[in-house]
Design a protein around this motif. Structure first.
Motif: not given
Length: 279
Positions: A3-4, A19-21, A28-29, A149-150
């Motif tokens: 997922w880009k 927003l920070k999440t 991280s991705s 959330v990762r």
């Protein structure tokens, strides 16, 4: 996970925690973060008193647009201090067009992230969910409050009922499922049937996933007359799941999407873990 582009929707008056999440998720991705700031326009006055209240209506619209501009500036400032690739757009639209606006933006994203802090004032949250789920092909990720959330969950619950929506959700999440250590295909009150679940409910999807190298366990649960959504939430907590994957069920009444019972309850009161939903 391939997922880009992640779409995140916020509104005037919202806090910055979600927003920070979103920033942390993209950081991280390595994904690009596209932020849509949306404000719902006050409906125009109608009837015999329209002329009397039109000035107040115009003033309200001016205040709305000022709040929208200020929120865009806040979001841009926070994103500018981060290291993630990003863009920010905004829209001020009528309620009837809000889901279309979200859906149009979501068509160019791999994932729509909906934060726990997005309220339903002026039906913003409902419009975002309807637009993401029913007016774009992108899955929706519901982010709980106070939980990172990762995109690398170790334990996943796949809610299964042999429906087309559940199958689409599994395919959207196939890379996540491959990378997970455990995937629990979870059925609530399953009934063996030739046309749907087969003679052994859950066996067909478990075989399909296993051929992708996924470590699958089939959990057949009894509701005990509890709502299915409640059973799924409790089961996710019991096995320390990092993610729930499920299909979204609904139908259209003219232009208004109506969510079915399980979907409605999950959207109304999400569990303490992220939920990936696809229609």
């Amino acid at each position: 996970m391939n997922w880009k582009t992640v779409l995140f929707v916020t509104a005037p008056g919202e806090g910055d925690a979600d927003l920070k999440t979103a920033i942390a998720l993209c950081d991280s991705s390595g994904a690009h973060l596209s932020v849509l700031v949306i404000a719902i326009a006050a409906p125009p006055p109608i009837g015999e008193y329209a002329a009397v209240v039109s000035e107040a209506w115009n003033e309200e619209r001016q205040l709305d647009m000022k709040a929208l501009s200020e929120r865009v500036a806040q979001v841009s400032s926070i994103l500018g201090a981060s290291q993630v690739s990003h863009d920010v757009t905004s829209t001020y639209c009528e309620l009837a067009l809000a889901d279309n606006e979200v859906g149009t933006h979501a068509r160019y994203a791999d994932l729509l992230l909906v934060g726990a802090g997005l309220t339903d004032e002026r039906r913003v949250r409902t419009s975002v969910l309807e637009g993401g789920l029913f007016r774009s092909p992108a899955p929706v990720l519901l982010a709980p409050s106070d939980t990172p959330v990762r995109l690398d969950p170790k334990v996943v619950v796949l809610a299964w009922n042999s429906s087309l929506e559940a199958s689409r959700a599994a395919r959207h999440a196939i890379d996540l499922l491959k990378a997970a250590e455990e995937v629990h295909v979870t059925l609530v009150d399953p009934e063996a049937s030739e046309s749907a679940n087969g003679e052994e409910p859950g066996a067909d999807i478990a075989t399909f996933l296993a051929r992708h190298g996924i470590n699958v366990t089939v959990d057949r649960l009894s509701s005990g007359q509890r709502p299915v959504a409640t059973v799924l939430k409790h089961h996710a907590a019991d096995i320390a799941a990092d993610l729930i994957v499920m299909g979204a069920y609904g139908h259209s009444r003219l232009r208004e999407w109506i969510f079915s019972g399980v979907t409605k309850e999950i959207l109304k009161e999400p569990p303490a873990v992220p939920v990936l939903i696809a229609h």
